[in-house]
Design a protein around this motif. Structure first.
Motif, PDB file in Angstrom:
ATOM      1  N   GLY A   1      30.876  58.883 -26.562  1.00  0.00           N
ATOM      2  CA  GLY A   1      29.559  58.387 -26.965  1.00  0.00           C
ATOM      3  C   GLY A   1      29.067  59.049 -28.228  1.00  0.00           C
TER       4      GLY A   1
ATOM      5  N   HIS B   1      30.003  56.058 -22.493  1.00  0.00           N
ATOM      6  CA  HIS B   1      28.558  55.882 -22.322  1.00  0.00           C
ATOM      7  C   HIS B   1      27.887  56.022 -23.681  1.00  0.00           C
ATOM      8  CE1 HIS B   1      24.658  55.842 -20.405  1.00  0.00           C
ATOM      9  NE2 HIS B   1      24.319  56.904 -21.117  1.00  0.00           N
ATOM     10  N   LEU B   2      27.035  55.089 -23.983  1.00  0.00           N
ATOM     11  CA  LEU B   2      26.305  55.099 -25.245  1.00  0.00           C
ATOM     12  C   LEU B   2      24.876  55.542 -24.965  1.00  0.00           C
ATOM     13  CD1 LEU B   2      27.474  54.302 -28.016  1.00  0.00           C
ATOM     14  CD2 LEU B   2      26.241  52.143 -27.835  1.00  0.00           C
TER      15      LEU B   2
ATOM     16  N   ASP C   1      20.880  56.537 -25.515  1.00  0.00           N
ATOM     17  CA  ASP C   1      19.832  55.756 -26.187  1.00  0.00           C
ATOM     18  C   ASP C   1      19.804  55.984 -27.693  1.00  0.00           C
ATOM     19  OD1 ASP C   1      18.965  54.394 -24.004  1.00  0.00           O
ATOM     20  OD2 ASP C   1      17.251  55.695 -23.575  1.00  0.00           O
TER      21      ASP C   1
ATOM     22  N   ALA D   1      22.495  53.810 -29.093  1.00  0.00           N
ATOM     23  CA  ALA D   1      22.134  52.403 -28.917  1.00  0.00           C
ATOM     24  C   ALA D   1      21.023  51.998 -29.879  1.00  0.00           C
ATOM     25  CB  ALA D   1      21.712  52.153 -27.468  1.00  0.00           C
TER      26      ALA D   1
ATOM     27  N   SER E   1      28.761  51.705 -21.292  1.00  0.00           N
ATOM     28  CA  SER E   1      27.524  51.633 -20.517  1.00  0.00           C
ATOM     29  C   SER E   1      26.373  52.174 -21.356  1.00  0.00           C
ATOM     30  CB  SER E   1      27.659  52.443 -19.223  1.00  0.00           C
ATOM     31  OG  SER E   1      27.897  53.812 -19.512  1.00  0.00           O
ATOM     32  N   MET E   2      25.178  51.714 -21.062  1.00  0.00           N
ATOM     33  CA  MET E   2      23.976  52.167 -21.782  1.00  0.00           C
ATOM     34  C   MET E   2      22.833  52.353 -20.797  1.00  0.00           C
ATOM     35  SD  MET E   2      23.787  49.708 -25.142  1.00  0.00           S
ATOM     36  CE  MET E   2      25.210  48.797 -25.710  1.00  0.00           C
ATOM     37  N   GLU E   3      21.833  53.087 -21.226  1.00  0.00           N
ATOM     38  CA  GLU E   3      20.595  53.192 -20.474  1.00  0.00           C
ATOM     39  C   GLU E   3      19.800  51.892 -20.666  1.00  0.00           C
ATOM     40  OE1 GLU E   3      20.015  55.665 -18.507  1.00  0.00           O
ATOM     41  OE2 GLU E   3      21.804  56.760 -19.173  1.00  0.00           O
TER      42      GLU E   3
ATOM     43  N   GLY F   1      18.160  51.440 -24.220  1.00  0.00           N
ATOM     44  CA  GLY F   1      19.142  51.219 -25.277  1.00  0.00           C
ATOM     45  C   GLY F   1      19.797  49.860 -25.168  1.00  0.00           C
ATOM     46  N   PHE F   2      20.154  49.481 -23.935  1.00  0.00           N
ATOM     47  CA  PHE F   2      20.777  48.170 -23.710  1.00  0.00           C
ATOM     48  C   PHE F   2      19.843  47.057 -24.168  1.00  0.00           C
ATOM     49  CE2 PHE F   2      21.357  44.475 -20.905  1.00  0.00           C
ATOM     50  CZ  PHE F   2      22.688  44.178 -21.147  1.00  0.00           C
TER      51      PHE F   2
END
Length: 1089
Positions: A986, A1016-1017, A1019, A1022, A1044-1046, A1049-1050
């Protein structure tokens, strides 16, 4: 009856009333829906089923509650629901429900005699609404009268409906391990197939399904049947959606809301179903609503404008969790507002379907004995065999066959409609006791039809299909006579919002035919541009059916139309060149694409050839020659376009040859029929004709390829021959190679994909290479040789390589996916590679190259200084192999495409590439995906790419203040693939996201994680990516799979992608969607892996 409001204990209400609390419950429960399901006593298979058929947790929760209510009926009370919520530790939801229950008044009607009974609750209104819709559809759509001149002839959909062939038109839609081609597209049994992930490759159910079909293809009939089956829950669509709304878009007016359309068209008028209640139902049951929208091409222009209800529904701004199925003629512009998850084409009837339809038709009219004769007649008539694939034309053929079998033997669609008109007039004259003229129509009939044609034309130009009776009467037209004749019917609009009496044509093609008759008559005194507003190619394509009928009606009209089409063509296709239709090896320049309009030209060529099939006359053929500097056909031999091309070719002379003839004959036709069609086209020798020929089908017989060669002898100027995917064998290749002596000007030869069948002697293999090699000396101008997937091994390569010395002008060589070639045979190839000083494209994907092989290959590559594309992907060259390549890249400064995906490289190798990158000043595509590169080197790679190339600096000097692009940007790179590198974390993607805005020319970016180690990316990354997207103005595709993102961020990334003007697709893994994440964006493509 008087209604009063009073409070009473809510837990005693009927069970259906619990539904009114579902919306608030699903909003709060959301990601905890599985816990609630467990305490509502759902089994795991049921939970899995609910999860799979919905896009997000809120939709799943609503589905769960609806399913619970359906199963338990009266036992599904608010008390039971609250108990289950409490057991699932969702006390806050329970408390919220308690507060809401205390606030809600309930309406109870008090009868005259004092008898009290509760009025409809929210749930009961929904039930009433659903039942009303079902009954309304059964009443309105299950029966229809296809012959408006015969009021007693009534059919049901079950009588005449035959399943149409639905073929996906998107190459990305069908899962396949082999390269996708049109011939391999899988037919669909029904729309239910589109909810099967194994068919679509989508992890969630599609939100928008676009169904396109030509005029008369059966789109409305098909959608009517889907509506009936759905409300009866006979289909997957019906089982997934409790509310089915069938809306005819031609009835929609500017400013109407969706609820108004539904009230207007989907339910009978009743006091307990109002527009307001429909709005509530749509909001609360959104994920269970199915919109069936019929005829986008018939939607009025003012109702198509941005901000109107239908565009907002398509774009997801309204009811984003609903499902949409929309039909349209091709090129009507649906994609302006939505990117369909599934794009389907109605192909029409197969031979089997057509025969079944004939049997059903003649059974209904009680003349079954006519079926067998018509079946035989159709098989012997090439044009009819093509026409009956379209349902409306098959019905006309059946009708005419019933009346007068001689009337069926017409050669054109215009002829069919002319005969239909004659048939109707004959019936009218017989009824009225009037003599029918031996030539033409009675004067009164002819005048009335021309008046009607004028109104039909005016309506077409307004994109309308109905004639307001008030306007008809203003024109003093004897519409009652036209009703008796049977060309129109009188109906009261089904719209309750816009009630009016109107004249309706039996089908839009009848309107276009009558308008075409009028235009052909009016052109005697009027200018075509003034009459049809024919000022552009786009307008011509919009009016294509009208133009075909106009030309079919009259020779002079056809000449006038072709003359104007030639004028428009010369204005709009000034920059068009034959090379622009060849397979591109580098990304096409977007501005050049726009100016050349190749995709529009292909449609325009189809229109011109169809016109020629309607009016096969020398003057029209001459007009085609002027309108089409490049003549092209991309269809089966049974199409009307193919009929027009055959006439064109049979009358073509050396003095007026086109710049290029491009033929792509589709599959689905026996190769013998294909060769016979070519024999009819090329009857005489045409020495100066430059032909690009691509064939489909099965050419595994030496006899068939020998017949093909005999045809091609008449085209000594054959430029390109594509026989990929044709099941060639060494024996069937033999006659072709022997015929090379008659193809001395051949520049391109594609034999790829003839190694799919691994049965001995059923693919080309090494034996095929031995056959091919002896003919290479006969084609000295060969510049492109494609031999991908032919099952060639080291033996075949070693045998073929020495004979390639004859091909001194070779520009492209593709031997990909022949994985048994290996290092040994590569030595044979490298001995001849330096000869090919014009080489621009070298594709060596998956041929078994090791680091040792790279050391052998690199010295030869060093001499190919014109190379613009090098693909060595899927070869385990490792870091040593890449270091060898990087060391000579300063010699390959013309390179535009470099593919190093899946080559087993890591930081050491990529470091050497980074040092060499400044030499690749024209690089447009770089792919280093599926390797083992880490954060630091990926970041260094992107940093290096973001630096302006010397070419950029030359074109954009730092002191030039007029530039719109900052001088620190790289404006050359268009595609960058750094995805699926196992060691990129990330943190690395954070830096990449911060850097990529310095690559403003990017059209595609892949920064996906790895399947084995998803990333995992955070925030920060993102948000950086979301902020960068607007600074990538050309971006069309973004891949973020295995990431995956929070939630924040998504949402930021998805929103930025959805608002991006050119970004069509954002690819993401469904497993990476955060709980509660909104997945309704039209650009978002979720996949399970």
């Amino acid at each position: 009856m008087v209604h009063i409001l009073y409070q009473y204990h809510p837990w005693s209400q009927p069970s259906a009333g619990v539904r009114k609390f579902f919306y608030g419950t699903k909003e709060k429960v959301s990601s905890d829906w599985k816990d609630l399901a467990f305490h509502l006593e759902f089994e795991q298979p049921d939970i899995d089923n609910i999860e799979g058929r919905n896009r997000d947790d809120k939709s799943r929760c609503m589905d769960l509650l609806e399913e619970w209510l359906k199963r338990n009926g009266e036992r599904a009370t608010i008390e039971v629901l609250m108990e289950a919520l409490s057991e699932a530790n969702l006390q806050s939801v329970v408390d919220g429900l308690r507060r809401k229950l205390q606030e809600v008044p309930f309406s109870v009607p008090v009868g005259v005699a004092g008898t009290e009974s509760p009025s409809l609750t929210g749930g009961e209104i929904t039930d009433v609404f659903q039942k009303s819709v079902k009954k309304y559809y059964e009443l309105k759509t299950s029966h229809f009268k296809p012959l408006i001149w015969n009021d007693n002839f009534t059919l049901t959909l079950s009588d005449i409906f035959t399943q149409l062939e639905l073929v996906p038109t998107s190459e990305n839609q069908l899962k396949t391990s082999e390269p996708t081609r049109e011939e391999q597209r899988k037919e669909l049994k029904s729309l239910d197939d589109l909810f099967n992930p194994d068919v679509t490759g989508l992890s969630t159910a599609p939100r928008c399904i676009l169904i396109e079909g030509e005029a008369g293809g059966g789109k409305t009939t098909f959608l009517s049947k889907e509506a009936l089956d759905a409300v009866s829950q006979k289909t997957e669509l019906g089982k997934r959606h409790s509310i089915v709304l069938f809306i005819r878009l031609r009835e929609v007016r500017e400013g109407e809301t969706i609820a108004e359309m539904v009230w207007d068209q989907c339910v009978p008028e009743r006091k307990d179903v109002t527009i307001e209640s429909i709005e509530t139902i749509l909001e609360q049951s959104e994920s269970h609503v199915l919109f069936l929208l019929d005829g986008y091409d018939e939607l009025r222009p003012e109702a198509r404008a941005a901000g109107q209800a239908i565009p907002k529904l398509l774009s997801g701004k309204l009811y984003p969790n609903s499902t949409i199925v929309i039909t349209s003629r091709p090129s009507a512009g649906v994609q302006q507002y939505t990117r369909p998850d599934c794009h389907v084409h109605i192909m029409g009837f197969s031979e089997e379907h057509a025969e079944k339809y004939m049997q059903q038709y003649f059974t209904v009219v009680k003349k079954q004995e006519l079926t067998s004769n018509l079946v035989v007649h159709v098989k012997d008539n090439e044009l009819l065999n093509t026409l009956i694939q379209t349902p409306i034309f098959l019905m006309l053929v059946c009708l005419l066959w019933e009346e007068d079998q001689e009337m069926v033997s017409t050669g054109t669609i215009t002829g069919l409609y002319d005969n239909l008109l004659t048939c109707l007039v004959r019936k009218h004259c017989k009824r009225e006791g009037v003599d029918m003229p031996t030539d033409g129509l009675p004067t009164e009939v002819a005048e009335s039809l021309l008046q009607l044609g004028k109104l039909a034309l005016e309506a077409l130009l307004r994109n309308e299909t109905l004639l307001d009776l008030v306007e008809v009467e203003k024109e003093k037209i004897n519409w009652e006579f036209l009703l008796k004749l049977g060309v129109v019917s009188l109906e009261v609009s089904s719209s309750k919002l816009h009630p009016r009496k109107q004249l309706n044509f039996s089908h839009k093609t009848m309107q276009e035919f009558l308008a075409g008759r009028y235009v052909a008559h009016a052109l005697l005194n009027q200018d075509i541009v003034e009459l049809l507003q024919l000022t552009s190619i786009t307008k011509a394509l919009e009016l294509s059916n009208l133009l075909q009928f106009t030309c079919g009606c009259d020779s002079r009209a056809a000449q006038a139309v072709m003359e104007e089409l030639s004028n428009v063509s010369s204005r709009e296709f000034t920059h068009l060149r034959p090379e622009q239709f060849e397979r591109p090896n580098v990304p096409k320049d977007r501005e050049m694409q726009k100016s050349c309009k190749t995709y529009v030209y292909e449609d325009f060529a189809d229109l011109c050839l169809t016109i020629l099939s309607e009016r096969q006359e020398p003057e029209v053929r001459q007009g085609i020659s002027q309108a089409l500097p490049i003549v092209m056909l991309d269809s089966s031999i049974n199409s009307r376009e193919a009929t027009g091309l055959k006439y064109y070719m049979q009358n073509l002379h050396s003095a007026n040859l086109p710049d290029r003839l491009i033929l792509h004959i589709h599959g689905g036709t026996d190769s013998r029929d294909t060769v016979q069609y070519l024999q009819q086209c090329f009857k005489t020798s045409l020495p100066g004709l430059r032909l690009d020929l691509r064939l489909s089908g099965q050419f595994d017989s030496p006899d068939e390829t020998a017949r093909l060669v005999s045809v091609l002898k008449n085209v000594p100027g054959l430029r390109a021959l594509d026989l990929s995917w044709t099941r060639l064998t060494p024996s069937s290749l033999q006659p072709l190679v022997q015929g090379f002596s008659h193809m001395s000007l051949l520049e391109e030869l594609d034999l790829s994909m003839n190694g799919i069948n691994l049965t001995k002697n059923r693919n080309l293999g090494d034996a095929g290479m031995e056959v091919l090699q002896v003919g290479l000396s006969s084609v000295p101008h060969l510049a492109v040789l494609r031999l991908g997937v032919v099952n060639m091994t080291a033996v075949g390569m070693s045998s073929l390589a020495p004979y390639m010395r004859h091909l001194v002008g070779l520009r492209e060589l593709d031997i990909s996916y022949n994985y048994k070639i290996g290092d040994t045979a590569l030595e044979s190839l490298t001995t001849v590679l330096p000869i090919f000083t014009a080489m621009q494209v070298l594709v060596l994907c998956s041929i078994g190259i090791s680091p040792t092989g790279m050391r052998t290959l690199v010295p030869a590559l060093c001499q190919l200084t014109r190379l613009i594309k090098l693909d060595i992907s899927h070869n385990a060259i490792g870091d040593p192999g890449l270091e060898c390549l990087a060391a000579i890249l300063h010699h390959l400064t013309a390179m535009k495409v470099l593919d190093l995906s899946l080559t087993d490289i890591s930081d050491r190798g990529i470091s050497s590439l980074i040092k060499a990158l400044p030499h690749l000043v024209q690089l447009q595509v770089l792919d280093v995906s599926y390797n083992n590169i880490g954060d630091s080197e990926i970041v260094s790679l992107v940093q290096t790419l973001c630096q302006p190339s010397s070419l950029d600096m030359e074109q954009n000097p730092p002191g030039d203040k007029s530039l719109t692009t900052a001088p620190h940007c790289n404006t050359t790179l268009q595609k960058l693939d750094i995805g699926n590198n196992r060691r990129v974390t990330g943190a690395g993607r954070v830096r990449v996201a911060q850097l990529i805005s310095a690559l403003p020319a990017l059209t595609r970016l892949n920064m996906s994680g790895s399947r084995h180690t998803p990333a995992h990316l955070p925030d920060t990354a993102a948000m950086a990516l979301a902020e960068a997207l607007p600074r990538l103005p050309a971006l069309e595709r973004l891949h973020l799979e295995y990431i995956s993102m929070e939630p924040a961020g998504f949402q930021a990334v998805v929103q930025a992608a959805e608002e991006h003007p050119t970004l069509k697709m954002l690819f993401y893994s469904s497993d990476g969607v955060p709980e509660g994440g909104n997945t309704t964006a039209s650009c978002l493509k979720l996949h399970d892996y």
